[in-house]
Design an enzyme around this catalytic site. Structure first.
Site, PDB file in Angstrom:
ATOM      1  N   GLY A 143      -8.100   7.845   3.885  1.00  0.00           N
ATOM      2  CA  GLY A 143      -8.594   6.748   3.059  1.00  0.00           C
ATOM      3  C   GLY A 143      -8.468   5.427   3.767  1.00  0.00           C
ATOM      4  O   GLY A 143      -7.951   5.337   4.881  1.00  0.00           O
ATOM      5  N   GLY A 188      -7.309   1.655   2.511  1.00  0.00           N
ATOM      6  CA  GLY A 188      -6.857   0.795   1.428  1.00  0.00           C
ATOM      7  C   GLY A 188      -7.119  -0.659   1.776  1.00  0.00           C
ATOM      8  O   GLY A 188      -7.685  -0.963   2.820  1.00  0.00           O
ATOM      9  N   GLY A 189      -6.710  -1.563   0.899  1.00  0.00           N
ATOM     10  CA  GLY A 189      -6.847  -2.986   1.172  1.00  0.00           C
ATOM     11  C   GLY A 189      -6.029  -3.342   2.402  1.00  0.00           C
ATOM     12  O   GLY A 189      -6.264  -4.342   3.087  1.00  0.00           O
ATOM     13  N   GLY A 228      -5.393  -1.209   5.104  1.00  0.00           N
ATOM     14  CA  GLY A 228      -5.824  -0.613   6.356  1.00  0.00           C
ATOM     15  C   GLY A 228      -5.970   0.871   6.139  1.00  0.00           C
ATOM     16  O   GLY A 228      -5.918   1.342   5.003  1.00  0.00           O
ATOM     17  N   PRO A 229      -6.151   1.629   7.214  1.00  0.00           N
ATOM     18  CA  PRO A 229      -6.368   3.055   7.067  1.00  0.00           C
ATOM     19  C   PRO A 229      -5.117   3.789   6.587  1.00  0.00           C
ATOM     20  O   PRO A 229      -3.997   3.358   6.845  1.00  0.00           O
ATOM     21  CB  PRO A 229      -6.733   3.505   8.479  1.00  0.00           C
ATOM     22  CG  PRO A 229      -6.163   2.472   9.375  1.00  0.00           C
ATOM     23  CD  PRO A 229      -6.177   1.189   8.615  1.00  0.00           C
ATOM     24  N   VAL A 230      -5.340   4.886   5.893  1.00  0.00           N
ATOM     25  CA  VAL A 230      -4.241   5.730   5.444  1.00  0.00           C
ATOM     26  C   VAL A 230      -4.446   7.116   6.044  1.00  0.00           C
ATOM     27  O   VAL A 230      -5.558   7.652   6.006  1.00  0.00           O
ATOM     28  CB  VAL A 230      -4.217   5.832   3.904  1.00  0.00           C
ATOM     29  CG1 VAL A 230      -2.998   6.628   3.458  1.00  0.00           C
ATOM     30  CG2 VAL A 230      -4.213   4.457   3.279  1.00  0.00           C
ATOM     31  N   ASP A 283      -2.313  -5.612  -9.317  1.00  0.00           N
ATOM     32  CA  ASP A 283      -3.530  -4.975  -8.817  1.00  0.00           C
ATOM     33  C   ASP A 283      -3.624  -3.531  -9.296  1.00  0.00           C
ATOM     34  O   ASP A 283      -3.847  -2.612  -8.512  1.00  0.00           O
ATOM     35  CB  ASP A 283      -3.587  -5.061  -7.291  1.00  0.00           C
ATOM     36  CG  ASP A 283      -4.998  -4.811  -6.754  1.00  0.00           C
ATOM     37  OD1 ASP A 283      -5.959  -4.886  -7.558  1.00  0.00           O
ATOM     38  OD2 ASP A 283      -5.150  -4.536  -5.554  1.00  0.00           O
TER      39      ASP A 283
END
Ligand code: NAG
Ligand code: NAG
Ligand code: NAG
Length: 818
Positions: A514, A516-517, A519-521, A632
Site C-alpha cells: 500500500g 499511505g500518506g 509513504g509506501p507500506v 484522521d
C-alpha cells in the site's frame, strides 16, 4: 486424606471464621459500628465502613460502591484524622452526633450536630441510603427530620442527586477538595466551589489564586462546561432562589456516574464501564487549555485557544501594556480606545461565541426582556455590558455587568454579549465590520476568487517545499532524532535497517502492500516468522519528521485490541521506518467499497467493526488522562485482522489533548475531507468531537457500504449523510443498509447504528455525543435521542467546503475573521 492437607484445610477454615464481621443496615443511638463491620444501603449499591486507601495503613471511615470491586471511595469522614490501627468505632450519640472513636475512646471526628428541639422520646437513627447519602434523623413519631447528611459535606465526589452549591439561609457551602494522593484522603491544595455572588459560577482555586472559572448557567448548562445537556444518561439542573443555589445531576438510567475532582486541579465526570471493569471519563468539567486559566487575557481581553498569541483585545479596546502584548503576554488586559461619554450617549456592540466574563459583580433579573435589559444598562453609566441570562426560548432574562469585563474566552457558546462602547467607536467598528463581511461574502460565493486562492496556495506550497529542500533533505536532522530516541522511546524496540531489509526482500516491489500518506507500506516476515507491516517515510511524503516522531510518541505507549500495535522502529541515516503488526485483511475501505469483497462482510461482522472502532477511539480519548485526538479517522485508516476485527492506525496527525503547546495548535487543517466536521474544516478547531464526527461517517459508510465522498443518488444531490438523514426523517432508515446485508441483519441493530451515526455527525459539536455515550448507546437498549441535521449534508455544501478549506491557514484565518 493425609495430615498435610488436613492442616491446610483447617487453617483455611480458621481464616474464614477469623474476625467476626457484621453487616448492618441501620444503627440507632448508642449503637456502635466496629472497624470490621459495615453498613450496607437498602438497595445494596453502597457500603459504609472503615478502609485503608492505597498503600496506607491508616484507617478512615468512608462510603464506597458495594457493587464495584474496585474500591471506589466516594466519601470520607475523618479525612484529616485517621486512626492508626483497627480499633476505630463509629457511634451515634443520643443527641444525634455521629462520632468516630479511637481505641482509647477519644472522639477523633464528630459531625458536630446541634439539635435544637430535644425531648425524651427522640430516637436518633443513622442509615445509608441507596443514593450513597448517609443520613441521621430523628425517628420519633412526631418529628422525622433530617439532622445531618453526608451529601451536605462532599469530599471529592459529587454523586447523582447531590446538591452542589450553597444554602443561602444557613450559609453552608459545599466544596470539593481533592485527596492529596490515592494513599491519602487529606485535603489537597485545590478547592472547587460555587460562588453565589452576583450571578452564580463555579470556581477552582489553590491557596493563593483563582485558577479556573466555569461560566454562568445559561438555562441549559454552565457556559464552558464540557458536559452535554441534554444527554441520554443524565440531566443537569440548576436551582437558584432565595433559599439556596445549587447544581445537581440526576441519572436517567441505572449506570454509575459521578463527578470527581482529581488530585490535580481537574474535575471530570466518570462512568463505570462493566466491559472494561474501570472508570472512564465521560466528560471533562472544563477544557484544561491555556485559555482555561482565569483572567489569561486580563480585562477586556479575549482568549482563543486556536490563535497565537492567544489574547486579543475586544473591539474598541487596545493593549494596556503594548510591550507585554508584543511578547504574547496579554494578562495586563486592555483599555478603551475612546472614553465613554454616558450623558451624550454610548452604544453597545454585540459579541458572539464567547464565554461570558466573570459575573461575581453582576446583577440579574430573570423577568426582563433583552430590550429592557439594554435600557437598564443604558440608564446606569457604570454598566459595562448586558446580555440575556437564559438562552432557552430564543433568549430571556437580563444580566448586567458593572465592572471591568474579565476572563472572556472565545468558545462555541450561543449567548450574545453586548458591551458598552463610545458612540464614535461604534460607528468605526461598524464600518470595518461591513468591510470584512464584504470580503467574506465575496470569498464564499465567487468560485473564481477561490480558484485564484487555490493557485496562490499551490504556489506558496511549492515555494515552501523548495525551501525545505534547500535546508537539506527532509529528515537529515539526526541530532534531534537521537534526542527523541533517548527520551521517549526507551520501551520501544529498535530494529536495524538490515533486519528490515531482509524481512521485506530489500523493500521489493512485490512486497509493497500500500501507499499511505506517509509513504509506501511493505509486508515483511521477520526471522522468527512473524508477519509485519513496514511503513517507510518517503522523501516526497507530505508528512514530515514531525508527524513521524509524533506517531511514534503517540502510539508507543498505547495498547488496545482495537489499535494497531507498533512493534518497533528504525532510524538509519535518512530512513525513517515504523514496524507494525501485519493485518491480513488490509484496510476497511478496500473491503467495504469493493463490490465483490464487501459481500464477505455480513452484518455481525460490520456491527463488530462499528463497536471495535468505537472502543478504540474511546480508548484514545481516555488514555490515562491524556486525551488523544486522532484527527484522521477514515476507512483507509481502519485495518482488519484475520478475524475482521478493526484496528485503528495512522497516528501521524494525532494530538495529545493536554495543556496544548501553543505552537502545535491547528495552524493547518489536516485530515480527510468527507470525514472532518465543519468547526474543524472552517475554523480549525478540533476536539474529541471531531473524531466523533468522523466516527459517525464511518458508521454510515459501514452500514451502507458507500463512500460519503463519492455518494450519488438519483433523486437528489445530497451526500451519504444527507441521504441517511432524509431516509431517517421519512422513517425509511433501513433502506440505507447495503443490499448484501439483507440476509444477515437484525433490523433493530441496524437502525440503532444508523441513529448513533447520525447523532455523531450533527452539525454542532456540542450536540454530538462523547465516545463513551456512543459505546453505551451501541450496547444498550434504551431510547436514543433524536439527531439534528448533519453537517455538510449536500453535494453543494461539501463542494464549497472543499474549495474553501483546501486553501492553507492564511486563507482560513481570513475566512474566519468576524
Ligand atoms: C467539629 O468541631 C471541632 C471543634 O470545633 C472541629 O475541630 C472539627 O473539625 C469539627 N468537625 C467537623 C466534621 O466539622
Ligand atoms: C422508626 O420508627 C418506627 C415506628 O415509630 C419503627 O417501626 C421503625 O423501625 C423505626 N426505624 C428505624 C430505622 O429505627
Ligand atoms: C425585574 O424586572 C421587572 C420588569 O422590569 C420589574 O418589574 C421587577 O421589579 C424586577 N425585579 C427585580 C428583583 O428587580
Amino acid at each position: 486424606m493425609d495430615s498435610w492437607s488436613m492442616i491446610i484445610l483447617l487453617s483455611c477454615a480458621l481464616f474464614l471464621i477469623g474476625p467476626t464481621s457484621a453487616t448492618l443496615d441501620t444503627i440507632s443511638a448508642n449503637q456502635t459500628v466496629k472497624d470490621e463491620d459495615t453498613i450496607v444501603s437498602d438497595g445494596n449499591l453502597y457500603e459504609l465502613g472503615f478502609f485503608s486507601p492505597g498503600k496506607s495503613k491508616n484507617r478512615y471511615l468512608g462510603i464506597w460502591y458495594k457493587k464495584i470491586s474496585y474500591g471506589t471511595v466516594v466519601w470520607v469522614a475523618n479525612r484529616e484524622t485517621p486512626i492508626t490501627d483497627r480499633s476505630g468505632m463509629l457511634r451515634l450519640s443520643r443527641d444525634g452526633n455521629l462520632q468516630i472513636l479511637n481505641g482509647g475512646s477519644t472522639v477523633i471526628w464528630s459531625s458536630n450536630t446541634t439539635v435544637s428541639t430535644w425531648s425524651n422520646d427522640t430516637a436518633m437513627v443513622v442509615r445509608l441510603l441507596d443514593t450513597g447519602n448517609l443520613v441521621v434523623w430523628d425517628n420519633s413519631s412526631r418529628n422525622q427530620s433530617v439532622i445531618w447528611q453526608s451529601f451536605d459535606y462532599p469530599v471529592n465526589t459529587v454523586l447523582p442527586g447531590m446538591k452542589f452549591g450553597k444554602n443561602l439561609v444557613t450559609g453552608r457551602e459545599s466544596s470539593l477538595i481533592p485527596w492529596k494522593s490515592p494513599d491519602d484522603p487529606s485535603p489537597g491544595p485545590y478547592r472547587h466551589w460555587m460562588d453565589p455572588n452576583g450571578y452564580p459560577q463555579i470556581f477552582v482555586r489553590d491557596d493563593k489564586v483563582i485558577l479556573f472559572r466555569v461560566g454562568p448557567w445559561n438555562g441549559l448548562k454552565f457556559q464552558g462546561l464540557l458536559l452535554a445537556n441534554p444527554d441520554p444518561f443524565y440531566k443537569l439542573e440548576f436551582v437558584f432562589n432565595e433559599e439556596e443555589v445549587y447544581y445537581r445531576f440526576e441519572l436517567k438510567t441505572s449506570i454509575f456516574l459521578r463527578i470527581h475532582v482529581m488530585p490535580d486541579d481537574t474535575a471530570a465526570m466518570l462512568s463505570w464501564i462493566d466491559q472494561i471493569q474501570d472508570w472512564a471519563v465521560y466528560g471533562f468539567a472544563k477544557a484544561k487549555d491555556n485559555c482555561g486559566r482565569y483572567g489569561q487575557c486580563g480585562a477586556y481581553g479575549s482568549c482563543n485557544i486556536t490563535r497565537y498569541p492567544l489574547c486579543k483585545c475586544l473591539v474598541g479596546f487596545k493593549p494596556r501594556v503594548p510591550d507585554e502584548w508584543d511578547k504574547a503576554n496579554g494578562s495586563s488586559g486592555c483599555v478603551r480606545k475612546r472614553a465613554l461619554d454616558c450623558r451624550s450617549g454610548d452604544g453597545f456592540k454585540k459579541i458572539s461565541g464567547v464565554i461570558f466574563p466573570d459575573t461575581r459583580r453582576s446583577r440579574y433579573n430573570h423577568s426582563m426582556t433583552l430590550l429592557e435589559c439594554e435600557m437598564a444598562c443604558r440608564r446606569n453609566c457604570n454598566c459595562t455590558a448586558y446580555a440575556n441570562s437564559d438562552i432557552r426560548n430564543g433568549g430571556s432574562g437580563c444580566l448586567l455587568w458593572f465592572d471591568e469585563l474579565i476572563d472572556i474566552t472565545e468558545y462555541d457558546e450561543k449567548q450574545d454579549l453586548y458591551i458598552r462602547l463610545a458612540a464614535s467607536e461604534l460607528v468605526d467598528s461598524q464600518l470595518s465590520f461591513n468591510k470584512t463581511k464584504i470580503v467574506t461574502a465575496a470569498v464564499s460565493t465567487s468560485s473564481a476568487v477561490l480558484l485564484l486562492f487555490a493557485v496562490v496556495y499551490a504556489c506558496i506550497k511549492k515555494k515552501r517545499r523548495a525551501h525545505m529542500k534547500e535546508r537539506g533533505n527532509w529528515y537529515g536532522r539526526n541530532k534531534k532524532i537521537n534526542s527523541v530516541h533517548i527520551e521517549d522511546l526507551d520501551e520501544l524496540p529498535f530494529f536495524s535497517l538490515n533486519k528490515i531489509a531482509k524481512a521485506t526482500n530489500d523493500f521489493s516491489f512485490n512486497n509493497k502492500i500500500g501507499e499511505g500518506g506517509f509513504g509506501p507500506v511493505y509486508k515483511g516476515v521477520l526471522e522468527d516468522g512473524q508477519e509485519v507491516a513496514v511503513k517507510k517515510l518517503s522523501e516526497t511524503s507530505q508528512q514530515g519528521l514531525e508527524e513521524f516522531m509524533n506517531e511514534i510518541r503517540t502510539i508507543a505507549k498505547l495498547q488496545h485490541r482495537n489499535l494497531v500495535k507498533l512493534l518497533g522502529y528504525c532510524i538509519h541515516g535518512n530512513e525513517l521506518i515504523l514496524i507494525y503488526e501485519y493485518m491480513t485483511n488490509n484496510s476497511l475501505d478496500l473491503v467495504l467499497f469493493d463490490e465483490a469483497r464487501s459481500m464477505m462482510l455480513d452484518w455481525p461482522q460490520r456491527f463488530n467493526i462499528i463497536n471495535g472502532m468505537a472502543r478504540g477511539i474511546l480508548y484514545l480519548h481516555q488514555d490515562s488522562r491524556l486525551q488523544i485526538i486522532h484527527r484522521d479517522l477514515k476507512a483507509g485508516n481502519i485495518l482488519l485482522d484475520a478475524d475482521m476485527n478493526p484496528k485503528i492506525s495512522d497516528f501521524g496527525l494525532a494530538r495529545k489533548f493536554v495543556g496544548f503547546d501553543t505552537d502545535t495548535k491547528t495552524k493547518k487543517v489536516v485530515g480527510t475531507y468527507g470525514y472532518i466536521p465543519p468547526e474543524y474544516a472552517v475554523g480549525g478547531r478540533f476536539s474529541v468531537k471531531s473524531d466523533v464526527y468522523s466516527f459517525g461517517v464511518l458508521v454510515l459508510e459501514t452500514v451502507s457500504g458507500k463512500r460519503n465522498r463519492e455518494f450519488s443518488y438519483d433523486g437528489h444531490n445530497d451526500n451519504l449523510l444527507g441521504h441517511a438523514w432524509r431516509l431517517y426523517r421519512q422513517g425509511r432508515s433501513i433502506e440505507l443498509m447495503s443490499e448484501s446485508l439483507r440476509g444477515s441483519c437484525i433490523d433493530s441493530k441496524v437502525l440503532r447504528s444508523i441513529q448513533v451515526g447520525l447523532l455523531c455527525v450533527q452539525h454542532h459539536a456540542e450536540d454530538r455525543p462523547t465516545m463513551l455515550s456512543v459505546v453505551l448507546m451501541l450496547v444498550s437498549e434504551g431510547v436514543l435521542p433524536q439527531p439534528k441535521q448533519p453537517a455538510f449534508f449536500s453535494e453543494q455544501s461539501r463542494a464549497e467546503l472543499e474549495s474553501v478549506s483546501s486553501v492553507d491557514d492564511y486563507m482560513i484565518t481570513l475566512l474566519y475573521a468576524r
